[in-house]
Design a protein around this motif. Structure first.
Motif, PDB file in Angstrom:
ATOM      1  N   VAL A  71       0.844  -1.205   0.000  1.00 18.78           N
ATOM      2  CA  VAL A  71       0.000   0.000   0.000  1.00 18.78           C
ATOM      3  C   VAL A  71       0.872   1.246   0.000  1.00 18.78           C
ATOM      4  CG1 VAL A  71      -1.598   1.377   1.397  1.00 18.78           C
ATOM      5  CG2 VAL A  71      -2.024  -1.068   1.061  1.00 18.78           C
ATOM      6  N   GLY A  72       1.899   1.264   0.852  1.00 20.88           N
ATOM      7  CA  GLY A  72       2.755   2.433   0.963  1.00 20.88           C
ATOM      8  C   GLY A  72       3.655   2.641  -0.237  1.00 20.88           C
ATOM      9  N   LEU A  73       4.318   1.576  -0.703  1.00 20.93           N
ATOM     10  CA  LEU A  73       5.288   1.717  -1.785  1.00 20.93           C
ATOM     11  C   LEU A  73       4.626   1.893  -3.137  1.00 20.93           C
ATOM     12  CD1 LEU A  73       8.009  -0.922  -0.796  1.00 20.93           C
ATOM     13  CD2 LEU A  73       7.944   1.523  -0.309  1.00 20.93           C
ATOM     14  N   PHE A  74       3.475   1.244  -3.345  1.00 25.24           N
ATOM     15  CA  PHE A  74       2.787   1.340  -4.633  1.00 25.24           C
ATOM     16  C   PHE A  74       1.722   2.433  -4.663  1.00 25.24           C
ATOM     17  CE2 PHE A  74       3.544  -3.509  -4.952  1.00 25.24           C
ATOM     18  CZ  PHE A  74       4.820  -3.310  -5.448  1.00 25.24           C
ATOM     19  N   GLY A  75       1.412   3.019  -3.504  1.00 25.00           N
ATOM     20  CA  GLY A  75       0.361   4.023  -3.450  1.00 25.00           C
ATOM     21  C   GLY A  75      -1.017   3.439  -3.720  1.00 25.00           C
ATOM     22  N   LEU A  76      -1.257   2.209  -3.261  1.00 20.83           N
ATOM     23  CA  LEU A  76      -2.524   1.525  -3.522  1.00 20.83           C
ATOM     24  C   LEU A  76      -3.653   2.143  -2.709  1.00 20.83           C
ATOM     25  CD1 LEU A  76      -1.327  -2.206  -3.355  1.00 20.83           C
ATOM     26  CD2 LEU A  76      -1.638  -0.794  -5.398  1.00 20.83           C
ATOM     27  N   GLY A  77      -4.835   2.193  -3.298  1.00 18.15           N
ATOM     28  CA  GLY A  77      -6.015   2.624  -2.576  1.00 18.15           C
ATOM     29  C   GLY A  77      -6.632   1.517  -1.753  1.00 18.15           C
ATOM     30  N   ARG A  78      -6.268   0.284  -2.060  1.00 25.86           N
ATOM     31  CA  ARG A  78      -6.707  -0.892  -1.322  1.00 25.86           C
ATOM     32  C   ARG A  78      -5.758  -2.029  -1.690  1.00 25.86           C
ATOM     33  NH1 ARG A  78     -10.911  -1.141   1.834  1.00 25.86           N
ATOM     34  NH2 ARG A  78     -11.629   0.867   1.045  1.00 25.86           N
ATOM     35  N   ILE A  79      -5.614  -3.024  -0.816  1.00 23.34           N
ATOM     36  CA  ILE A  79      -4.662  -4.100  -1.087  1.00 23.34           C
ATOM     37  C   ILE A  79      -5.016  -4.845  -2.369  1.00 23.34           C
ATOM     38  CG2 ILE A  79      -4.115  -4.411   1.353  1.00 23.34           C
ATOM     39  CD1 ILE A  79      -5.894  -6.940   1.275  1.00 23.34           C
ATOM     40  N   LEU A  80      -4.011  -5.457  -2.981  1.00 22.22           N
ATOM     41  CA  LEU A  80      -4.233  -6.291  -4.160  1.00 22.22           C
ATOM     42  C   LEU A  80      -4.800  -7.634  -3.698  1.00 22.22           C
ATOM     43  CD1 LEU A  80      -0.917  -5.550  -6.077  1.00 22.22           C
ATOM     44  CD2 LEU A  80      -3.184  -4.620  -6.557  1.00 22.22           C
ATOM     45  N   PRO A  81      -5.962  -8.057  -4.224  1.00 18.96           N
ATOM     46  CA  PRO A  81      -6.628  -9.284  -3.738  1.00 18.96           C
ATOM     47  C   PRO A  81      -6.100 -10.555  -4.411  1.00 18.96           C
ATOM     48  CG  PRO A  81      -8.030  -8.190  -5.318  1.00 18.96           C
ATOM     49  CD  PRO A  81      -6.814  -7.319  -5.171  1.00 18.96           C
ATOM     50  N   TYR A  82      -4.800 -10.824  -4.256  1.00 24.86           N
ATOM     51  CA  TYR A  82      -4.212 -11.992  -4.903  1.00 24.86           C
ATOM     52  C   TYR A  82      -4.175 -13.220  -3.992  1.00 24.86           C
ATOM     53  CZ  TYR A  82       0.124 -10.812  -2.404  1.00 24.86           C
ATOM     54  OH  TYR A  82       1.068 -10.532  -1.435  1.00 24.86           O
ATOM     55  N   LYS A  83      -4.476 -13.032  -2.704  1.00 25.02           N
ATOM     56  CA  LYS A  83      -4.455 -14.151  -1.763  1.00 25.02           C
ATOM     57  C   LYS A  83      -5.745 -14.968  -1.888  1.00 25.02           C
ATOM     58  CE  LYS A  83      -0.635 -13.087   0.615  1.00 25.02           C
ATOM     59  NZ  LYS A  83       0.502 -14.009   0.829  1.00 25.02           N
ATOM     60  N   GLY A  84      -5.644 -16.259  -1.579  1.00 23.99           N
ATOM     61  CA  GLY A  84      -6.820 -17.123  -1.561  1.00 23.99           C
ATOM     62  C   GLY A  84      -7.775 -16.716  -0.454  1.00 23.99           C
ATOM     63  N   LYS A  85      -9.008 -16.472  -0.814  1.00 25.99           N
ATOM     64  CA  LYS A  85     -10.004 -16.041   0.148  1.00 25.99           C
ATOM     65  C   LYS A  85     -11.383 -16.376  -0.405  1.00 25.99           C
ATOM     66  CE  LYS A  85     -11.033 -12.012   3.070  1.00 25.99           C
ATOM     67  NZ  LYS A  85     -10.715 -10.581   3.319  1.00 25.99           N
ATOM     68  N   ARG A  86     -12.330 -16.669   0.495  1.00 26.23           N
ATOM     69  CA  ARG A  86     -13.678 -17.026   0.070  1.00 26.23           C
ATOM     70  C   ARG A  86     -14.240 -15.952  -0.872  1.00 26.23           C
ATOM     71  NH1 ARG A  86     -17.473 -20.413   2.376  1.00 26.23           N
ATOM     72  NH2 ARG A  86     -16.161 -20.604   4.251  1.00 26.23           N
TER      73      ARG A  86
END
Length: 459
Positions: free
Chosen positions: A340-355
């Motif tokens: 989030v800090g280094l890329f300036g993301l507005g929200r995390i990248l949802p690449y993790k396995g999650k329901r």
């Protein structure tokens, strides 16, 4: 090979070169990294009236005060003294080293073009014409004195076009990873050599020696995958893999002995019996609105008493104190807030396995992560055959297992970059928490807004 700790930075230079400003910023950068220290402005130590008999410029008085103040700071636990002063001769520099009880001193010589110095002096003395004229005359005179002083192996920085923050970051990088080309002027007072070199390795490609920075995405047990990665002193990816057992982790690490910094994505210091650690609450406060908050770590969980990361650090003799200036430093990091800090993301990248996350959506998020990592100025994956294999696997993933096979390895590569940043880009990361209750190293709290959550509306 012994490693000397640089425990003092003496910032020298003519008037108008930015000594005091740089010293203040350097002190703040050190504080953010958890390095106990203090800032001393020697001009403030001579600010008295009338001058003592026989000491019209209060030089002897300033040195007496410096001895007392430095001793008090050292006794209170300061491991780094940042000193702004004008030092005109090598003999005087040696006197400063003694007064500061410096075991190893970094002499920084700031310079500035006359026009730049005059502009700064006008801002400082604009309401005092007499003081402005004196300092304007003094700048070239003193600059010439310092150039002819015969200082050797000083860290010389031209501040004409470099912001004070950039100058302070360069000094801190030298303090954290002192190399042969930044040998201090003064010998170590314990008789040892003050020069220090970064940890060196021969990388997996059979090349020349490099400093090594290791990243570990550590699973909480040996049934899940652990990602491992290493980058060299230039930020080049030199190795990465996944494994499961402690023995496999140790075996891989033997190829990268004496790492400069190790960044582990796993709880490292856990003493609280219940709830969250203070550092986890701090990270959640700073990054929670970006969905980058922390889970709770406490000793009520058997695998946290002690944490696997702590056992790993102990086996390899790594120090877990982030204020350590030498090599072999092991840090706890957390990729989501760092991204989030280094890329300036507005929200995390949802690449993790999650329901609810499909392979298609996760794959697209991971491709974006790979793209963003390739765009990092301090990470070079261009020559890595393994990186190309990872990208190929992600871009052609059709099942969750295809992504899970490389996910931990990608996280480890990102952690290795964070380890590199810790030494090579001071100010990019800071310490949340402390070594007593636990800490996490992450970028400063974001100032950009979070992206609103997508709302699902009915027909």
């Amino acid at each position: 090979m012994s490693t000397a700790t640089l425990d003092t930075a003496l910032i020298n230079g003519s008037v108008g070169t930015g000594k005091t400003t740089v010293a203040e910023i350097l002190g703040e950068l050190a504080r953010r990294r958890g390095i106990p220290g203090a800032v001393i402005d020697v001009d403030a130590l001579r600010r008295s009236w009338p001058p003592p008999p026989g000491d019209p410029f209060r030089t002897a008085l300033a040195m007496q005060n410096l001895r007392a103040v430095a001793a008090n700071f050292r006794r209170s636990g300061a491991r780094l003294l940042v000193v702004a002063a004008v030092v005109e001769t090598r003999a005087e520099l040696e006197q400063y080293a003694v007064a500061l009880t410096a075991r190893s001193l970094l002499h920084v010589h700031l310079t500035a073009a006359p026009d730049a110095a005059l502009s700064r002096l006008r801002r400082r003395h604009g309401d005092d014409e007499s003081a402005l004229r004196w300092h304007a005359r003094r700048h070239p005179e003193l600059a010439d004195v310092l150039d002819r002083a015969g200082f050797t192996d000083e860290l010389r920085i031209d501040t004409t076009d470099t912001p004070a923050t950039g100058v302070a970051q360069e000094i801190l990088a030298t303090l954290l990873a002192p190399a042969a080309d930044a040998t201090p002027d003064c010998p170590s007072l314990d008789g040892g050599s003050p020069a220090a070199t970064a940890a060196e390795i021969v990388d997996s490609r059979g090349g020349a020696a490099h400093a090594v920075f290791v990243g570990i995405d550590l699973a909480w047990n040996d049934r899940a995958r652990t990602g491992l990665a290493a980058v060299d002193d230039e930020g080049r990816l030199v190795g990465s893999t996944t494994c499961r057992t402690d023995e496999e982790i140790d075996d891989w690490l033997r190829a990268y002995p004496s790492p400069d910094v190790v960044a582990i994505d796993a709880p490292l210091i856990v003493h609280n019996p219940t709830g969250q650690r203070p550092c986890e609450r701090m990270i959640t406060s700073a990054f929670g609105r970006f969905d980058a908050g922390c889970h709770a770590s406490n000793t009520s969980k058997a695998y946290m008493d002690p944490p696997r990361a702590a056992r790993l650090a102990q086996r390899h003799g790594w120090t877990t104190d982030p204020s350590t200036i030498g090599r072999g430093v092991c840090l706890e990091v957390y990729p989501h807030p760092a991204m989030v800090g280094l890329f300036g993301l507005g929200r995390i990248l949802p690449y993790k396995g999650k329901r609810g996350r499909t392979v298609t959506n996760r794959g697209a998020a991971m491709v974006e992560l790979l793209d963003r990592m390739e765009g990092l100025s301090g990470l070079d994956v261009s020559d890595s055959e393994r990186w190309r294999e990872i990208r190929y696997a992600v871009e052609r993933a059709t099942r969750p297992m295809h992504l899970e096979h490389v996910e931990d390895e990608v996280d480890a590569i990102f952690c290795a970059h964070l380890a590199w940043l810790w030494r090579r880009s001071p100010g990019a990361l800071e310490v949340y928490g402390d070594v007593r209750s636990g800490y996490i190293v992450a970028p400063p709290p974001p100032s950009h807004p979070a992206t609103p959550r997508a709302r699902i509306t009915g027909p």
